[in-house]
Design a protein around this motif. Structure first.
Motif, PDB file in Angstrom:
ATOM      1  N   ASN A 176      -5.980   3.959   2.389  1.00 48.95           N
ATOM      2  CA  ASN A 176      -5.958   2.103   1.524  1.00 48.95           C
ATOM      3  C   ASN A 176      -5.837   1.078   1.800  1.00 48.95           C
ATOM      4  OD1 ASN A 176      -6.105   3.844  -0.513  1.00 48.95           O
ATOM      5  ND2 ASN A 176      -4.552   4.154  -1.564  1.00 48.95           N
ATOM      6  N   THR A 177      -5.474   1.038   2.843  1.00 47.43           N
ATOM      7  CA  THR A 177      -4.674  -0.329   3.801  1.00 47.43           C
ATOM      8  C   THR A 177      -6.762  -0.250   4.551  1.00 47.43           C
ATOM      9  OG1 THR A 177      -3.284   0.682   4.554  1.00 47.43           O
ATOM     10  CG2 THR A 177      -3.882  -1.527   6.284  1.00 47.43           C
ATOM     11  N   HIS A 220      -1.862  -3.311  15.690  1.00 53.01           N
ATOM     12  CA  HIS A 220      -2.287  -1.720  15.398  1.00 53.01           C
ATOM     13  C   HIS A 220      -2.795  -1.530  15.773  1.00 53.01           C
ATOM     14  CE1 HIS A 220      -0.085  -2.070  11.417  1.00 53.01           C
ATOM     15  NE2 HIS A 220      -0.108  -2.678  11.746  1.00 53.01           N
ATOM     16  N   PRO A 258       1.948  -0.639   7.074  1.00 53.99           N
ATOM     17  CA  PRO A 258       0.584  -0.950   6.201  1.00 53.99           C
ATOM     18  C   PRO A 258       0.231  -1.622   5.476  1.00 53.99           C
ATOM     19  CG  PRO A 258       2.344   1.160   5.097  1.00 53.99           C
ATOM     20  CD  PRO A 258       3.030   0.710   6.585  1.00 53.99           C
ATOM     21  N   ASN A 259       1.416  -2.279   5.114  1.00 51.43           N
ATOM     22  CA  ASN A 259       1.428  -3.511   3.764  1.00 51.43           C
ATOM     23  C   ASN A 259      -0.329  -4.758   4.489  1.00 51.43           C
ATOM     24  OD1 ASN A 259       2.603  -1.482   2.153  1.00 51.43           O
ATOM     25  ND2 ASN A 259       4.704  -2.310   3.003  1.00 51.43           N
ATOM     26  N   LEU A 260      -0.582  -5.030   2.761  1.00 51.02           N
ATOM     27  CA  LEU A 260      -1.482  -6.167   3.470  1.00 51.02           C
ATOM     28  C   LEU A 260      -1.323  -7.200   3.154  1.00 51.02           C
ATOM     29  CD1 LEU A 260      -5.167  -4.318   2.848  1.00 51.02           C
ATOM     30  CD2 LEU A 260      -4.636  -5.606   4.932  1.00 51.02           C
ATOM     31  N   LEU A 273      -1.666  -8.185   8.541  1.00 57.39           N
ATOM     32  CA  LEU A 273      -0.849  -6.611   8.789  1.00 57.39           C
ATOM     33  C   LEU A 273       0.995  -7.153   9.390  1.00 57.39           C
ATOM     34  CD1 LEU A 273      -3.289  -4.179   8.965  1.00 57.39           C
ATOM     35  CD2 LEU A 273      -2.318  -3.915   7.369  1.00 57.39           C
ATOM     36  N   VAL A 309       1.340  -1.092   0.246  1.00 61.10           N
ATOM     37  CA  VAL A 309       0.135   0.267  -0.104  1.00 61.10           C
ATOM     38  C   VAL A 309       0.755   1.704  -0.016  1.00 61.10           C
ATOM     39  CG1 VAL A 309      -1.785   1.453   1.558  1.00 61.10           C
ATOM     40  CG2 VAL A 309      -1.821  -1.068   1.217  1.00 61.10           C
ATOM     41  N   LEU A 355      -1.202   2.524  10.032  1.00 63.31           N
ATOM     42  CA  LEU A 355      -2.510   2.311   8.536  1.00 63.31           C
ATOM     43  C   LEU A 355      -1.821   3.527   7.672  1.00 63.31           C
ATOM     44  CD1 LEU A 355      -4.985   0.499  10.924  1.00 63.31           C
ATOM     45  CD2 LEU A 355      -3.391  -0.267   9.993  1.00 63.31           C
ATOM     46  N   LYS A 356      -2.909   3.239   6.509  1.00 59.76           N
ATOM     47  CA  LYS A 356      -2.817   4.322   5.527  1.00 59.76           C
ATOM     48  C   LYS A 356      -4.203   4.309   5.212  1.00 59.76           C
ATOM     49  CE  LYS A 356       0.901   5.738   5.244  1.00 59.76           C
ATOM     50  NZ  LYS A 356       1.639   7.015   5.526  1.00 59.76           N
TER      51      LYS A 356
END
Ligand code: DP6
Length: 345
Positions: free
Chosen positions: A277-278, A261, A304-306, A300, A201, A274-275
């Protein structure tokens, strides 16, 4: 416990070795430490296949010890400082009589935010431990256990990367489990073909590193509750993995990611990695699952990446959903799956 005691006295020799070591993704998270690099609760991870680091280390006897580290052929003083202080902490006499050159590269591109400390530091530690066994002529029976022990001291999550598939780290109900090193986990055959598609993300450098994040658990209001939750989730994940229960595994997988998180959001000095888009992607995954009943779950890292986890048997439809719907939230999509652990090249 010190698995390095056996290397306390031998004369240095010259040696060069190359290891590839993979990244891993935690299903039950290690978040919070006790003592010296020991986990506050046990964790479980899946070792990946495509995301790995390849590292060559050459050791030369020298009266003037030195260390040079090259990442993609570029010298990196920041990592040299990190490795130097890690090596000093090992208190191994031989290390003060060596010139060490490290050449390292990752398969995953720079700036993807994918944790490179697990693969990078386990790859380096495998080279180091390879040298210690070789130069001291020690029997290699406990090679991987020692490599896991040393990798833990470099970065906790790195200790799980030295084994294939599902891996456990931390004292638990499992016999042979330990806070000092990881152990491989035997799971149901259906859990042996999991896929992990990584939605990158954002590749921005993290505002708060994992090591700093662990530190913030020290005076966290929810610390004890989180460690208790980690222990319960560990136990249930173990059961679900042994039974081949993807749904139960997936529900806990997501709960662990959200708790991790939530710990950041509720820190004394709050922060989030987190972003938008997450969260947008998470919403879409939940709606997709509700509608199709297909076993797609996310987790996660401390970023922020899934990581999208699903069994091979459902891969066709899920991959279409990822490329049509979810990929718009990502700057990059990386296809990965269960891996076989490190290899000496
Ligand atoms: C969220 O292993 O990177 O990925 O031991 O300080 O190097 P250090 O921390 P690190 O923490 C990993 C945290 C995590 C969860 C996990 O991998 O279990």
């Amino acid at each position: 416990m010190n698995l390095l005691e056996k290397f306390n006295s031998f004369s240095p020799g010259a040696f060069e070795t190359t290891w590839r070591s993979p990244s891993n993704i935690a299903f039950v998270k290690y978040w919070g430490k006790k003592g010296h690099q020991l986990p506050a609760n046990p964790s479980i991870s899946l070792t990946l296949k495509e995301c790995f680091t390849e590292t060559t280390v050459s050791f030369r006897p020298s009266d003037l010890p030195s260390l040079e580290l090259y990442l993609d052929n570029v010298r990196e003083p920041k990592f040299e400082t990190k490795i130097n202080s890690f090596l000093a902490g090992l208190s191994l006499p031989v290390l003060s009589k060596l010139s060490i050159t490290i050449k390292t590269k990752n398969t995953f591109p720079h700036g993807t935010g994918i944790a490179s400390s697990a693969s990078g530091l386990s790859a380096f530690c495998l080279c180091l431990v390879d040298y210690l066994y070789e130069a001291s002529g020690t029997d290699r029976r406990d090679f991987f256990q020692t490599a896991s022990f040393v990798s833990r001291l470099a970065s906790g999550s790195a200790c799980r990367s030295v084994y294939p598939g599902f891996v456990s780290w931390g004292e638990s109900e499992l016999s042979g489990s330990s806070d000092y090193f990881a152990t491989p986990l035997d799971v149901h055959p259906e859990m042996r073909n999991l896929r992990d598609t990584i939605l990158v993300v954002s590749g921005e450098e993290k505002k708060v590193s994992s090591t700093q994040g662990h530190g913030k658990m020290k005076d966290h209001f929810f610390a004890e509750a989180r460690f208790a939750q980690g222990k319960v989730n560990y136990h249930h994940t173990l059961e679900a993995l042994k039974k081949g229960d993807m749904e139960r595994t997936g529900v806990i997988l997501e709960s662990e990611a959200l708790s991790l998180h939530a710990m950041m959001l509720t820190s004394p000095v709050p922060y989030t990695l987190l972003k938008p888009n997450t969260l947008a992607a998470i919403d879409m995954i939940w709606a997709f699952r509700e509608e199709t009943k297909l076993p797609l779950y996310f987790t996660l890292d401390a970023g922020p990446n899934l990581h999208l986890l699903y069994p091979e048997t459902a891969a066709n439809k899920i991959k279409t959903f990822i490329s049509v719907e979810l990929s718009k939230f990502a700057t990059m999509v990386i296809d990965d799956e269960r891996g076989e652990g490190p290899v000496k090249c």
